[in-house]
Design an enzyme around this catalytic site. Structure first.
Site, short mmCIF file in Angstrom:
data_model
loop_
_atom_site.label_atom_id
_atom_site.label_comp_id
_atom_site.label_asym_id
_atom_site.label_seq_id
_atom_site.Cartn_x
_atom_site.Cartn_y
_atom_site.Cartn_z
CG ASN A 1 7.94 -6.21 -11.06
OD1 ASN A 1 8.10 -6.42 -12.22
ND2 ASN A 1 7.64 -5.00 -10.61
CB CYS B 1 6.01 -3.05 -15.03
SG CYS B 1 7.18 -2.90 -14.11
CG HIS C 1 3.38 -6.11 -13.85
ND1 HIS C 1 4.49 -6.86 -14.20
CD2 HIS C 1 3.80 -5.20 -13.27
CE1 HIS C 1 5.48 -6.33 -13.65
NE2 HIS C 1 5.12 -5.36 -12.99
O1 UT7 Z 1 5.82 -3.04 -11.43
C1 UT7 Z 1 5.21 -1.96 -11.06
C2 UT7 Z 1 5.87 -1.08 -10.30
N1 UT7 Z 1 6.13 -1.58 -8.86
C3 UT7 Z 1 5.17 -2.01 -7.97
O2 UT7 Z 1 3.93 -1.98 -8.39
C4 UT7 Z 1 5.49 -1.91 -6.45
C5 UT7 Z 1 4.26 -1.34 -5.92
N2 UT7 Z 1 4.51 -1.18 -4.33
C6 UT7 Z 1 4.64 -2.21 -3.58
O3 UT7 Z 1 4.57 -3.45 -4.06
C7 UT7 Z 1 4.63 -1.97 -2.14
O4 UT7 Z 1 4.31 -0.50 -1.68
C8 UT7 Z 1 5.99 -2.36 -1.63
C9 UT7 Z 1 6.15 -3.83 -1.63
C10 UT7 Z 1 7.22 -1.81 -2.40
C11 UT7 Z 1 6.01 -1.85 0.04
O5 UT7 Z 1 5.17 -2.29 0.77
P1 UT7 Z 1 4.53 -1.19 1.52
O6 UT7 Z 1 3.31 -2.03 2.35
O7 UT7 Z 1 3.85 -0.19 0.71
O8 UT7 Z 1 5.41 -0.91 2.68
P2 UT7 Z 1 5.99 0.33 2.98
O9 UT7 Z 1 6.72 1.22 1.87
O10 UT7 Z 1 5.03 1.43 3.44
O11 UT7 Z 1 7.06 0.36 3.98
C12 UT7 Z 1 6.52 -0.23 5.33
C13 UT7 Z 1 7.80 -0.35 6.25
C14 UT7 Z 1 8.74 0.65 6.32
O12 UT7 Z 1 9.35 0.98 7.59
P3 UT7 Z 1 8.83 2.16 8.48
O13 UT7 Z 1 8.84 3.38 7.58
O14 UT7 Z 1 7.21 1.61 8.55
O15 UT7 Z 1 9.56 1.92 9.85
C15 UT7 Z 1 9.95 0.46 5.30
O16 UT7 Z 1 11.26 1.05 5.70
O17 UT7 Z 1 8.63 -1.49 5.65
C16 UT7 Z 1 9.84 -0.87 5.67
N3 UT7 Z 1 10.87 -1.95 4.55
C17 UT7 Z 1 11.29 -3.07 4.90
N4 UT7 Z 1 11.42 -3.86 6.00
C18 UT7 Z 1 12.01 -5.19 5.80
C19 UT7 Z 1 10.71 -1.56 3.32
N5 UT7 Z 1 11.39 -2.50 2.65
C20 UT7 Z 1 11.76 -3.34 3.62
C21 UT7 Z 1 12.27 -4.77 3.35
N6 UT7 Z 1 12.52 -5.42 4.64
N7 UT7 Z 1 12.69 -5.12 2.23
#
Ligand code: UT7
Length: 330
Positions: A287, A120, A257
């Site tokens: 992204n 990225c 980004h």
């Molecule tokens: O380009 C550089 C690289 N990438 C990034 O910069 C991405 C950086 N990270 C992020 O943007 C965020 O961490 C995410 C958007 C990927 C995730 O957001 P989060 O607030 O960190 O959520 P999480 O991973 O802590 O997940 C929270 C919950 C989980 O469920 P439980 O374990 O709390 O029951 C996930 O399983 O949300 C669940 N979940 C989803 N639910 C519905 C994860 N993906 C999804 C989804 N739809 N697509």
């Protein structure tokens, strides 16, 4: 060329262009095949839709279109370019590079063309690399292209990653121009690149020719990436401000980004950059990795926000980890 003249060369942006595949996939479309909701995706990322390349479109196809648009904007042709740098992690083939394919597509048989791979952060790494070539006097005009087809790397059954990414390409033309060399003069003022390979497994592709003889899928510990992102990108932006004696108040536009709205907002807030100076396109493009910054720049130039003479900060962080910033007097 004398040393004195070399010191006064600046890499000035003289053209910009972009290309997005026609097919748009909305969050609602994804709800049909995944256990996800539009509400979750918007709330956690700001993303509402992404563009996905057609079967016959490759990274080089997207990159060539963006390059042609940037050249047209600059009033130039391939003949006027002597350096092509393509930032991508999704090349058509392991080799040859996407850059050489775009070179051929432009009908160019001179100069040098190569890819850089910093995921990225690739576009920032590409701009910094081109800037060094142009400042040295070895090359006159560079196309810097960010082009990706991340849709091809995604595990479309993994809701934690596949909702986050999209395809696209953006390009700028940089020209070496004599400059008085102050922060008021146009061109790339400074760039700051960093990497730390200890973070390999937080964001990686679980395949590759040497490791698995296959392509693999993108794997990410989103929360871990998120935890590091804001600190890393604000560090390199602070480096850019320190190197130029400028500060957030001097910025006209902050073009980060485009990975996640929350990371963008938190980075701007941490440095005291006003929300109205932040260019955000993650809602429309998702992204697009190395393509996200030039796509956002193209939108903000196209709608008249970024104008000649504006001070523009670009920054990114991605797999590796890699991260970097560049401050550009547009
Ligand atoms: O380009 C550089 C690289 N990438 C990034 O910069 C991405 C950086 N990270 C992020 O943007 C965020 O961490 C995410 C958007 C990927 C995730 O957001 P989060 O607030 O960190 O959520 P999480 O991973 O802590 O997940 C929270 C919950 C989980 O469920 P439980 O374990 O709390 O029951 C996930 O399983 O949300 C669940 N979940 C989803 N639910 C519905 C994860 N993906 C999804 C989804 N739809 N697509």
């Amino acid at each position: 060329m004398t040393h004195e003249q070399k010191d006064r060369l600046r890499s000035v942006v003289v053209g910009i262009g972009s290309y997005l595949p026609n097919r748009i996939v909305s969050n609602q479309d994804l709800e049909k095949s995944l256990e996800t909701t539009d509400e979750w995706i918007v709330q956690r990322t700001g993303i509402t839709q992404r563009h996905i390349a057609a079967d016959d479109e490759r990274t080089s196809t997207l990159g060539l279109r963006a390059a042609e648009a940037a050249l047209a904007d600059a009033g130039l042709t391939g003949k006027d370019i002597d350096l092509i740098i393509v930032a991508t992690s999704t090349p058509d083939y392991v080799f040859p590079s996407v850059a050489t394919q775009i070179q051929a597509g432009l009908g160019m048989y001179h100069g040098a063309a190569f890819d850089v791979q910093a995921v990225c952060s690739g576009f920032v790494f590409g701009v910094a690399t081109a800037d060094k070539f142009l400042q040295s006097g070895s090359h006159k005009r560079a196309l810097v292209i960010g082009a990706e087809t991340f849709s091809r790397l995604l595990d479309w059954t993994d809701r934690t990653t596949c909702v986050l990414f999209g395809d696209g390409a953006g390009a700028i033309v940089l020209e070496a121009q004599a400059s008085a060399g102050t922060v008021k003069d146009r061109g790339v003022l400074t760039s700051h690149l960093r990497s730390d390979g200890r973070h390999f497994d937080k964001l990686y592709v679980d395949g590759g020719p040497s490791a698995t003889r296959s392509v693999g899928h993108l794997r990410m510990s989103g929360r871990e990436v998120f935890r590091h992102a804001v600190g890393m990108v604000t560090d390199v932006m602070a480096d850019a401000f320190a190197a130029t004696g400028t500060g957030p108040a001097d910025l006209d536009w902050f073009v980060p980004h485009q990975a996640n709205r929350r990371i963008i907002d938190a980075s701007a807030e941490k440095l005291g950059i006003s929300p109205e100076k932040v260019v955000t396109t993650v809602q429309y493009h998702a992204n697009t990795s190395a393509a996200s910054i030039p796509l956002a720049l193209a939108v903000a130039c196209g709608d008249g926000r970024i104008k000649k003479g504006d001070l523009v900060m670009i920054e990114a962080m991605g797999g590796g980890f890699t991260w970097g910033s560049a401050l550009i007097r547009w």
